[in-house]
Write a protein that holds these residues in place. Structure first.
Motif, mmCIF file in Angstrom:
data_model
loop_
_atom_site.group_PDB
_atom_site.id
_atom_site.type_symbol
_atom_site.label_atom_id
_atom_site.label_comp_id
_atom_site.label_asym_id
_atom_site.label_seq_id
_atom_site.Cartn_x
_atom_site.Cartn_y
_atom_site.Cartn_z
ATOM 1 N N GLU A 57 0.786 -1.416 -0.072
ATOM 2 C CA GLU A 57 -0.048 -0.090 0.064
ATOM 3 C C GLU A 57 0.886 1.120 0.138
ATOM 4 N N LEU A 58 1.961 1.328 0.727
ATOM 5 C CA LEU A 58 2.998 2.293 0.801
ATOM 6 C C LEU A 58 3.642 2.495 -0.472
ATOM 7 N N VAL A 59 4.000 1.673 -1.355
ATOM 8 C CA VAL A 59 4.680 1.630 -2.516
ATOM 9 C C VAL A 59 3.480 1.911 -3.387
ATOM 10 N N GLN A 60 2.430 1.612 -3.462
ATOM 11 C CA GLN A 60 1.431 2.141 -4.359
ATOM 12 C C GLN A 60 1.162 3.642 -4.347
ATOM 13 N N LYS A 61 1.032 3.994 -3.041
ATOM 14 C CA LYS A 61 0.731 5.283 -2.723
ATOM 15 C C LYS A 61 2.068 6.320 -3.465
ATOM 16 N N LEU A 62 3.137 5.837 -3.063
ATOM 17 C CA LEU A 62 4.238 6.645 -3.414
ATOM 18 C C LEU A 62 4.461 6.540 -5.212
ATOM 19 N N ASN B 274 2.138 6.355 -7.300
ATOM 20 C CA ASN B 274 0.835 7.202 -7.762
ATOM 21 C C ASN B 274 1.455 8.636 -7.628
ATOM 22 N N GLN B 275 2.289 9.069 -6.871
ATOM 23 C CA GLN B 275 2.628 10.356 -6.465
ATOM 24 C C GLN B 275 3.598 10.651 -7.402
ATOM 25 N N LEU B 276 4.301 9.770 -8.292
ATOM 26 C CA LEU B 276 5.310 9.978 -9.310
ATOM 27 C C LEU B 276 4.518 10.714 -10.628
ATOM 28 N N PRO B 277 5.152 11.620 -11.328
ATOM 29 C CA PRO B 277 4.642 12.012 -12.619
ATOM 30 C C PRO B 277 4.204 10.821 -13.422
ATOM 31 N N PRO B 278 3.180 11.079 -14.550
ATOM 32 C CA PRO B 278 2.928 9.889 -15.162
ATOM 33 C C PRO B 278 4.041 9.317 -15.895
ATOM 34 N N ARG B 279 4.565 10.174 -16.651
ATOM 35 C CA ARG B 279 5.824 9.608 -17.535
ATOM 36 C C ARG B 279 6.823 8.656 -16.687
ATOM 37 N N GLN B 280 7.013 9.032 -15.491
ATOM 38 C CA GLN B 280 7.928 8.225 -14.467
ATOM 39 C C GLN B 280 7.294 6.913 -14.153
ATOM 40 N N GLN B 281 5.942 7.143 -13.895
ATOM 41 C CA GLN B 281 5.289 5.973 -13.627
ATOM 42 C C GLN B 281 5.305 4.863 -14.853
ATOM 43 N N GLU B 282 5.245 5.426 -16.013
ATOM 44 C CA GLU B 282 5.299 4.381 -17.216
ATOM 45 C C GLU B 282 6.793 3.998 -17.605
ATOM 46 N N ALA B 283 7.691 4.749 -16.955
ATOM 47 C CA ALA B 283 9.170 4.359 -17.532
ATOM 48 C C ALA B 283 9.235 3.418 -16.416
#
Length: 185
Positions: free
Chosen positions: A127-132, A134-143
């Motif tokens: 849950e902690l990792v997911q929350k963190l 989700n706080q990343l910018p979308p391009r970083q999430q995708e990368a």
């Protein structure tokens, strides 16, 4: 995650019209394609599945003209993203980014027994990792997803994201650094 000799044989058999080889490629890569497609746009599961099936239908039709890619997963993920963007632009819908993602499905594929036996501590960490994330910018999430979930190298990530290799490395590095700082704090 490059092809090994067996992957090359399966691809070549598929190119020669072997339906079992085609089915094997489909079965091995359908879940990663689905995860990736759903992360790109939450329009609907049916839309993502239609795009995946479009990619596989086109593969079958063009099989004799295709070359053997170095990495089939990379090849299929890029084809899926291209197909989705094409259809979304054609329907004049904006390409939706990575908001409202369920990263539990992206990070692991636990069986129902594993989920049942998982300890509360593990659940809290996820849950902690997911929350963190989700706080990343979308391009970083995708990368990050392409690098650590789909196991693409930086050159492949760069091509999927239509950026240069250094930018792909920077995106992943910055995301990991942010996650590390947030976890330490």
């Amino acid at each position: 995650m490059s092809f090994n000799a067996e992957d090359v044989q399966v691809w070549q058999a598929f190119q020669q019209g072997d339906e079992e080889a085609y089915t094997r490629i489909y079965r091995v890569h359908i879940r990663p394609m689905y995860r990736y497609g759903m992360s790109l746009t939450p329009i609907s599961e049916a839309f993502v599945l239609d795009c995946i099936h479009d990619v596989f239908a086109e593969l079958w039709v063009k099989r004799t003209r295709l070359t053997c890619p170095d990495n089939i997963r990379y090849y299929l993920l890029k084809a899926l993203k291209t197909r989705m963007i094409h259809l979304l632009q054609r329907k004049e819908r904006p390409f939706q980014s990575l908001n409202n993602l369920d990263f539990d499905d992206l990070w692991a594929e636990p069986s129902s027994e594993e989920i049942f036996t998982e300890q509360q501590e593990s659940t809290n960490r996820k849950e902690l990792v997911q929350k963190l994330i989700n706080q990343l910018p979308p391009r970083q999430q995708e990368a990050v997803r392409l690098r650590f979930v789909e196991e693409l190298d930086y050159t492949e990530i760069a091509e999927v994201l239509t950026i240069n290799r250094q930018s792909a490395q920077n995106l992943v590095f910055r995301a990991v650094e942010k996650l590390r700082q947030w976890l330490i704090a």
